[in-house]
Design an enzyme around this catalytic site. Structure first.
Site, PDB file in Angstrom:
ATOM      1  N   HIS A 159      -1.517 -11.129  -6.215  1.00  0.00           N
ATOM      2  CA  HIS A 159      -1.584  -9.675  -5.680  1.00  0.00           C
ATOM      3  C   HIS A 159      -0.637  -9.077  -6.733  1.00  0.00           C
ATOM      4  O   HIS A 159      -1.145  -8.035  -7.381  1.00  0.00           O
ATOM      5  CB  HIS A 159      -1.389  -9.448  -4.478  1.00  0.00           C
ATOM      6  CG  HIS A 159      -1.609  -8.094  -3.796  1.00  0.00           C
ATOM      7  ND1 HIS A 159      -0.219  -7.515  -2.989  1.00  0.00           N
ATOM      8  CD2 HIS A 159      -2.349  -7.062  -4.027  1.00  0.00           C
ATOM      9  CE1 HIS A 159      -0.838  -6.347  -2.769  1.00  0.00           C
ATOM     10  NE2 HIS A 159      -1.845  -5.997  -3.347  1.00  0.00           N
TER      11      HIS A 159
ATOM     12  N   HIS B 287       3.065  -8.767   1.109  1.00  0.00           N
ATOM     13  CA  HIS B 287       1.905  -8.059   1.709  1.00  0.00           C
ATOM     14  C   HIS B 287       0.984  -9.184   2.439  1.00  0.00           C
ATOM     15  O   HIS B 287      -0.095  -8.936   2.890  1.00  0.00           O
ATOM     16  CB  HIS B 287       1.065  -7.363   0.665  1.00  0.00           C
ATOM     17  CG  HIS B 287       1.820  -6.181  -0.214  1.00  0.00           C
ATOM     18  ND1 HIS B 287       2.312  -6.590  -1.410  1.00  0.00           N
ATOM     19  CD2 HIS B 287       2.116  -5.004   0.315  1.00  0.00           C
ATOM     20  CE1 HIS B 287       2.728  -5.425  -1.548  1.00  0.00           C
ATOM     21  NE2 HIS B 287       2.695  -4.551  -0.641  1.00  0.00           N
TER      22      HIS B 287
END
Length: 108
Positions: free
Chosen positions: A47, A66
């Site tokens: 990510h 995250h």
């Protein structure tokens, strides 16, 4: 190494940066999948590049930034990661595991 149990390996690699040669510390998550079979993952989430860690209890790689998660074979289990963990080229020579370049995964 224990079968199917990821282990973080810290190693020194040599990198050519233009005219300068640099030796730097690097890491990989290495998994023994058979008697002579090994896979090695980049330790960075696909990510935003945060360092993933192995959660022994849940048997997943977790990203602390995250909340992405990855299965023991590197597949995305929880988003926002867009693709599987990137892998190193691996060559097993006797009892030595040689890591090559990291290849970006194509799979989601």
């Amino acid at each position: 190494m224990t079968l199917n149990q990821p282990e973080q390996v810290i190693f020194n690699r040599v990198r050519q940066d233009g005219w300068k040669t640099v030796t730097e510390e690097a890491a990989a998550w290495v998994v023994k999948t058979g008697e002579h079979d090994v896979i090695a993952f980049s330790p960075f989430c696909t990510h935003l590049g945060c360092a993933v860690s192995w959660n022994t209890g849940d048997k997943v790689f977790n990203c602390p930034c995250h909340a992405s998660s990855f299965s023991p074979d590197g597949k995305v289990m929880g988003c926002p990661a867009p693709r599987t963990l990137d892998r190193f080229d691996v060559d097993v020579e006797g009892i030595k595991v040689m890591l090559g370049d990291v290849k970006q995964s194509e799979e989601g």
